[in-house]
Design a protein around this motif. Structure first.
Motif, PDB file in Angstrom:
ATOM      1  N   TYR A  26      10.201  39.746   9.196  1.00 53.86           N
ATOM      2  CA  TYR A  26       9.722  39.534   7.827  1.00 53.86           C
ATOM      3  C   TYR A  26      10.877  39.661   6.842  1.00 53.86           C
ATOM      4  O   TYR A  26      11.061  38.823   5.953  1.00 53.86           O
ATOM      5  CB  TYR A  26       8.636  40.561   7.521  1.00 53.86           C
ATOM      6  CG  TYR A  26       8.102  40.490   6.127  1.00 53.86           C
ATOM      7  CD1 TYR A  26       7.238  39.464   5.757  1.00 53.86           C
ATOM      8  CD2 TYR A  26       8.463  41.434   5.173  1.00 53.86           C
ATOM      9  CE1 TYR A  26       6.754  39.389   4.471  1.00 53.86           C
ATOM     10  CE2 TYR A  26       7.985  41.362   3.885  1.00 53.86           C
ATOM     11  CZ  TYR A  26       7.135  40.342   3.547  1.00 53.86           C
ATOM     12  OH  TYR A  26       6.659  40.266   2.264  1.00 53.86           O
ATOM     13  N   ARG A  27      11.695  40.715   6.998  1.00 56.60           N
ATOM     14  CA  ARG A  27      12.821  40.901   6.095  1.00 56.60           C
ATOM     15  C   ARG A  27      13.859  39.796   6.309  1.00 56.60           C
ATOM     16  O   ARG A  27      14.533  39.372   5.365  1.00 56.60           O
ATOM     17  CB  ARG A  27      13.428  42.286   6.320  1.00 56.60           C
ATOM     18  CG  ARG A  27      14.603  42.625   5.468  1.00 56.60           C
ATOM     19  CD  ARG A  27      14.337  42.458   4.010  1.00 56.60           C
ATOM     20  NE  ARG A  27      13.668  43.601   3.409  1.00 56.60           N
ATOM     21  CZ  ARG A  27      13.315  43.622   2.127  1.00 56.60           C
ATOM     22  NH1 ARG A  27      13.571  42.610   1.337  1.00 56.60           N
ATOM     23  NH2 ARG A  27      12.692  44.676   1.639  1.00 56.60           N
ATOM     24  N   LEU A  28      13.972  39.328   7.550  1.00 54.61           N
ATOM     25  CA  LEU A  28      14.922  38.244   7.852  1.00 54.61           C
ATOM     26  C   LEU A  28      14.530  36.965   7.130  1.00 54.61           C
ATOM     27  O   LEU A  28      15.383  36.255   6.592  1.00 54.61           O
ATOM     28  CB  LEU A  28      14.949  38.017   9.362  1.00 54.61           C
ATOM     29  CG  LEU A  28      15.749  36.846   9.912  1.00 54.61           C
ATOM     30  CD1 LEU A  28      17.205  37.068   9.669  1.00 54.61           C
ATOM     31  CD2 LEU A  28      15.485  36.693  11.386  1.00 54.61           C
ATOM     32  N   ILE A  29      13.226  36.692   7.067  1.00 54.61           N
ATOM     33  CA  ILE A  29      12.789  35.469   6.399  1.00 54.61           C
ATOM     34  C   ILE A  29      12.842  35.645   4.887  1.00 54.61           C
ATOM     35  O   ILE A  29      13.272  34.762   4.154  1.00 54.61           O
ATOM     36  CB  ILE A  29      11.363  35.104   6.865  1.00 54.61           C
ATOM     37  CG1 ILE A  29      11.398  34.715   8.336  1.00 54.61           C
ATOM     38  CG2 ILE A  29      10.789  33.981   6.043  1.00 54.61           C
ATOM     39  CD1 ILE A  29      10.048  34.579   8.946  1.00 54.61           C
ATOM     40  N   ARG A  30      12.424  36.836   4.400  1.00 52.66           N
ATOM     41  CA  ARG A  30      12.266  37.012   2.960  1.00 52.66           C
ATOM     42  C   ARG A  30      13.525  37.519   2.285  1.00 52.66           C
ATOM     43  O   ARG A  30      13.691  37.317   1.078  1.00 52.66           O
ATOM     44  CB  ARG A  30      11.120  38.003   2.703  1.00 52.66           C
ATOM     45  CG  ARG A  30      10.108  37.471   1.713  1.00 52.66           C
ATOM     46  CD  ARG A  30       9.328  38.593   1.112  1.00 52.66           C
ATOM     47  NE  ARG A  30      10.028  39.152  -0.042  1.00 52.66           N
ATOM     48  CZ  ARG A  30       9.818  40.369  -0.516  1.00 52.66           C
ATOM     49  NH1 ARG A  30       8.964  41.151   0.088  1.00 52.66           N
ATOM     50  NH2 ARG A  30      10.459  40.808  -1.572  1.00 52.66           N
ATOM     51  N   GLY A  31      14.421  38.221   3.064  1.00 55.11           N
ATOM     52  CA  GLY A  31      15.571  38.932   2.518  1.00 55.11           C
ATOM     53  C   GLY A  31      16.257  38.190   1.387  1.00 55.11           C
ATOM     54  O   GLY A  31      16.577  37.021   1.526  1.00 55.11           O
ATOM     55  N   PRO A  32      16.490  38.859   0.262  1.00 50.51           N
ATOM     56  CA  PRO A  32      16.955  38.091  -0.889  1.00 50.51           C
ATOM     57  C   PRO A  32      18.341  37.497  -0.694  1.00 50.51           C
ATOM     58  O   PRO A  32      18.614  36.425  -1.201  1.00 50.51           O
ATOM     59  CB  PRO A  32      16.946  39.112  -2.023  1.00 50.51           C
ATOM     60  CG  PRO A  32      16.886  40.433  -1.373  1.00 50.51           C
ATOM     61  CD  PRO A  32      16.218  40.247  -0.073  1.00 50.51           C
ATOM     62  N   ARG A  33      19.224  38.163   0.077  1.00 54.62           N
ATOM     63  CA  ARG A  33      20.579  37.650   0.162  1.00 54.62           C
ATOM     64  C   ARG A  33      21.020  37.542   1.614  1.00 54.62           C
ATOM     65  O   ARG A  33      20.347  38.025   2.516  1.00 54.62           O
ATOM     66  CB  ARG A  33      21.512  38.578  -0.611  1.00 54.62           C
ATOM     67  CG  ARG A  33      20.992  38.868  -1.989  1.00 54.62           C
ATOM     68  CD  ARG A  33      22.098  39.016  -2.967  1.00 54.62           C
ATOM     69  NE  ARG A  33      23.085  37.969  -2.848  1.00 54.62           N
ATOM     70  CZ  ARG A  33      24.358  38.130  -3.161  1.00 54.62           C
ATOM     71  NH1 ARG A  33      24.773  39.289  -3.584  1.00 54.62           N
ATOM     72  NH2 ARG A  33      25.197  37.148  -3.048  1.00 54.62           N
TER      73      ARG A  33
END
Lengths: 93, 133
Positions: A26-33
Motif C-alpha cells: 500500500y505504501r509502495l503504491i501510494r508513497g508520496p515520493r
C-alpha cells in the motif's frame, strides 16, 4: 499435539507476514515520493524472505533456505542500486 | 505436516513462540511505515523486521531443523548475518539520497547544508579553544 501447535503458530505467522507485505505494498503504491517507494521495496523483500523461511518450517524441506538467501542477496543489490540512482542519477559511474 | 510427529514438545513450543515473535515484529514495522508522517521517521520502522524479526525466525528454523534431523543445522545464521550487515548500508545510502534530494529542492523541512557546516565549524572551534592554554 506438537503438530497442532506448529500448524497454528506457523499459519498465524504467515498471515501476519502477508498483512505486513500488504501494508508495504500500500505504501509502495501510494508513497508520496520515490524514496518512500524504495524504502518499501526494501521492507517488502525482507517480509517475503521471512515468508519463504516459514514455508520451509511448514514443509520440513531445507530447499526453501536457498530461495530465502537468494531473495536476500538480490534485494540488497536492488535497494543499493535504487538508492544510488536517487542520489546520483546513475547507478554505475 | 506429517514430518513433525517425531518432534518433542519443547522444540515445537520454542519454534512456535519464536516464529510468532518474529512475524509480529515484522508486522509492527510494516504498520509503522503506514502510520509515520515523514520519510525520515518512516525510515526507522522496517528495521524492526530486519533485526529481531529476521533473527527470531532464523533461530526458530535453526531449532526446528536441528531437532528434526538430530544434527546441528546452522546455515540460517548466514541469512541473519547477511541481513544484519546489509540493512544499515542500504538505509544510510537511502537516507543520504533523500536528504540530498530535499536540499536540492530547497525544502525547509531539513536543515540546509550551510547550517550543518557552521555547526561543525563552531564545534571544532570550541574544541581547539579548550585545547589552547
Amino acid at each position: 499435539m506438537t503438530e497442532a501447535i506448529l500448524v497454528w503458530s506457523v499459519g498465524i505467522a504467515q498471515a501476519m507476514l502477508v498483512i505486513a507485505m500488504a501494508c508495504n505494498t500500500y505504501r509502495l503504491i501510494r508513497g508520496p515520493r520515490a524514496q518512500d517507494r524504495v524504502l518499501c521495496v526494501d521492507a517488502l523483500y525482507v517480509s517475503a524472505m521471512l515468508l519463504v523461511l516459514t514455508f520451509g518450517i511448514r514443509t520440513g524441506s531445507s530447499l526453501y533456505f536457498e530461495g530465502a538467501l537468494v531473495i536476500a542477496v538480490i534485494g540488497f543489490v536492488s535497494s543499493v542500486a535504487l538508492s544510488k540512482f536517487l542520489m546520483r542519477g546513475e547507478v554505475i559511474e | 505436516m506429517t514430518h513433525v510427529e517425531a518432534l518433542p514438545t519443547w522444540a515445537a513450543l520454542a519454534t512456535a513462540v519464536l516464529v510468532l515473535i518474529g512475524a509480529a515484529l515484522t508486522l509492527i514495522g510494516a504498520i509503522g511505515t503506514l502510520r509515520f508522517g515523514t520519510f525520515f521517521e518512516r525510515v526507522h520502522a522496517p528495521t524492526l523486521g530486519t533485526s529481531w524479526g529476521t533473527g527470531s525466525i532464523a533461530l526458530a528454523s535453526i531449532i526446528f531443523f536441528s531437532v528434526l534431523e538430530s544434527r546441528p543445522v546452522v546455515h540460517e545464521v548466514l541469512i541473519g548475518v547477511f541481513i544484519t550487515v546489509t540493512t544499515p548500508v542500504t538505509l544510510m545510502l537511502l537516507a543520504r539520497a533523500a536528504l540530498y534530494r530535499e536540499r536540492a529542492e530547497g525544502s525547509t523541512r531539513v536543515p540546509p547544508h550551510s547550517v550543518v557546516r557552521r555547526a561543525r565549524h563552531l564545534g571544532a572551534g570550541e574544541e581547539s579553544g579548550n585545547d589552547a592554554p
